[in-house]
Design a protein around this motif. Structure first.
Motif, PDB file in Angstrom:
ATOM      1  N   PRO A  23       0.824  -1.212   0.000  1.00 53.71           N
ATOM      2  CA  PRO A  23       0.000   0.000   0.000  1.00 53.71           C
ATOM      3  C   PRO A  23       0.856   1.259   0.000  1.00 53.71           C
ATOM      4  O   PRO A  23       1.822   1.370   0.743  1.00 53.71           O
ATOM      5  N   GLY A  24       0.480   2.204  -0.860  1.00 49.34           N
ATOM      6  CA  GLY A  24       1.173   3.477  -0.915  1.00 49.34           C
ATOM      7  C   GLY A  24       0.557   4.475   0.044  1.00 49.34           C
ATOM      8  O   GLY A  24      -0.337   4.134   0.843  1.00 49.34           O
ATOM      9  N   PRO A  25       0.987   5.710  -0.013  1.00 44.22           N
ATOM     10  CA  PRO A  25       0.412   6.744   0.867  1.00 44.22           C
ATOM     11  C   PRO A  25      -1.100   6.843   0.694  1.00 44.22           C
ATOM     12  O   PRO A  25      -1.610   6.885  -0.424  1.00 44.22           O
ATOM     13  N   LEU A  68      -1.498  -0.946   6.293  1.00 41.72           N
ATOM     14  CA  LEU A  68      -1.836   0.451   6.068  1.00 41.72           C
ATOM     15  C   LEU A  68      -0.664   1.155   5.422  1.00 41.72           C
ATOM     16  O   LEU A  68       0.488   0.973   5.839  1.00 41.72           O
ATOM     17  N   GLY A  69      -0.942   1.975   4.409  1.00 43.25           N
ATOM     18  CA  GLY A  69       0.084   2.833   3.862  1.00 43.25           C
ATOM     19  C   GLY A  69       0.282   4.047   4.744  1.00 43.25           C
ATOM     20  O   GLY A  69      -0.482   4.284   5.697  1.00 43.25           O
ATOM     21  N   PRO A  70       1.281   4.859   4.455  1.00 39.16           N
ATOM     22  CA  PRO A  70       1.484   6.091   5.225  1.00 39.16           C
ATOM     23  C   PRO A  70       0.269   7.017   5.122  1.00 39.16           C
ATOM     24  O   PRO A  70      -0.450   7.025   4.127  1.00 39.16           O
ATOM     25  N   ASP A  71       0.053   7.780   6.169  1.00 39.00           N
ATOM     26  CA  ASP A  71      -0.968   8.838   6.192  1.00 39.00           C
ATOM     27  C   ASP A  71      -2.394   8.306   6.116  1.00 39.00           C
ATOM     28  O   ASP A  71      -3.288   8.993   5.616  1.00 39.00           O
ATOM     29  N   VAL A  72      -2.632   7.103   6.621  1.00 38.97           N
ATOM     30  CA  VAL A  72      -3.998   6.568   6.687  1.00 38.97           C
ATOM     31  C   VAL A  72      -4.514   6.738   8.103  1.00 38.97           C
ATOM     32  O   VAL A  72      -3.878   6.304   9.067  1.00 38.97           O
TER      33      VAL A  72
END
Length: 308
Positions: A23-25, A68-72
């Motif tokens: 998963p990306g941001p 989870l990606g960053p900023d979730v």
């Protein structure tokens, strides 16, 4: 490695292996329990087949968050969710946008959850868009479909005095009556019976004008089909009828708080035993058979692909 399906030359499905995505941001990674196959997928594959394209389409998914990606924010590993993904829905693990998924109760069967997270949401939102009130009458086209059969059930559960189901063939009559329809008509009939207050049209084409002609004075037709269609404006004027266009995507983008209320209402109705989502299940490897069932308009309720 996960299983991932690519469609080549129309409905020809190729089951292959692929590395687990990362998963990306602003993205979730969801291990799928169930994936939906509907009319929208059939149309997409037909168009891709005409162009000779290979596609890995999106669709509805129910499953569990595994990364989870960053900023979730607002989600955690282990959460059960359902919603729509834009690509590679037909896989064991999918990448999801948090804005397009929502929590799913742990105790709800994956097939029932899949039916509700989009089809049920559309059906309830259409009734609200059509300003339905208890005691009114409702006609639903495509009434045996994944969305239509829930619209029939919701109209009944919310207090409709009369529910009419319009279907393509009379052999679906028993199914839609089980869902709560009082009357059943086929598209070929010259008349769809006594006037109704609200029509929910998922067919388009000639059915739109037929639906308008069936409306009572001050009646409302809610159109949500991608099949197009046209209406003679003169047929609206004398009895102050109206046609309302509807898409769940627009509602989700502009009125997310309303969508959340509709979702909560659906889970409450399901828990109270007032909704009974119907679905036909296939294992993921039988995706071609599932699509052929939908393409033949032979499905009763939602078509679900189980990934377990």
């Amino acid at each position: 490695m996960l299983r991932r399906i690519c469609f080549a030359a129309g409905r020809s499905a190729e089951v292959g292996q692929a590395p687990d995505p990362v998963p990306g941001p602003g993205q979730l990674l969801v291990r799928a329990e169930a994936v939906g196959a509907g009319v929208g997928l059939v149309r997409l594959l037909a168009a891709a087949g005409e162009r000779g394209e290979r596609v890995r389409p999106g669709g509805e998914v129910v499953g569990t968050v595994v990364a989870l990606g960053p900023d979730v924010a607002g989600f955690a590993v282990g959460d059960r969710v359902g919603g729509v993904v834009f690509e590679d829905a037909f896989a064991d693990v999918v990448v999801a946008d948090p804005r397009l998924v929502s929590p799913v109760p742990a105790e709800v069967d994956a097939g029932a959850a899949l039916a509700l997270v989009r089809g049920g949401l559309i059906a309830l939102s259409m009734l609200r868009a059509g300003r339905f009130t208890p005691g009114e009458s409702v006609l639903v086209t495509a009434a045996a479909s994944g969305t239509g059969h829930l619209a029939v059930q919701l109209a009944r559960a919310l207090g409709a005095a009369r529910v009419v189901a319009a279907v393509g063939s009379a052999d679906k009559a028993g199914f839609v009556r089980e869902c709560g329809a009082d009357e059943v008509v086929t598209y070929a009939q010259p008349s769809w019976g006594d006037p109704v207050d609200v029509v929910l049209d998922g067919v388009g084409g000639d059915a739109m004008q037929h639906g308008v002609d069936t409306l009572a004075p001050f009646g409302r037709l809610v159109a949500f089909s991608a099949g197009g269609g046209s209406v003679d404006v003169a047929s609206l004027l004398g009895d102050a009828k109206s046609v309302i266009g509807f898409t769940i995507g627009r509602l989700n983008r502009t009125r997310p708080e309303l969508v959340e209320r509709h979702r909560a209402e659906l889970w409450d109705l399901l828990a109270a035993g007032r909704l009974h989502p119907r679905h036909t299940d296939f294992p993921l490897e039988q995706v071609t058979e599932a699509i052929e069932l939908v393409a033949a308009r032979a499905n009763l309720g939602r078509v679900v692909l189980r990934t377990g």
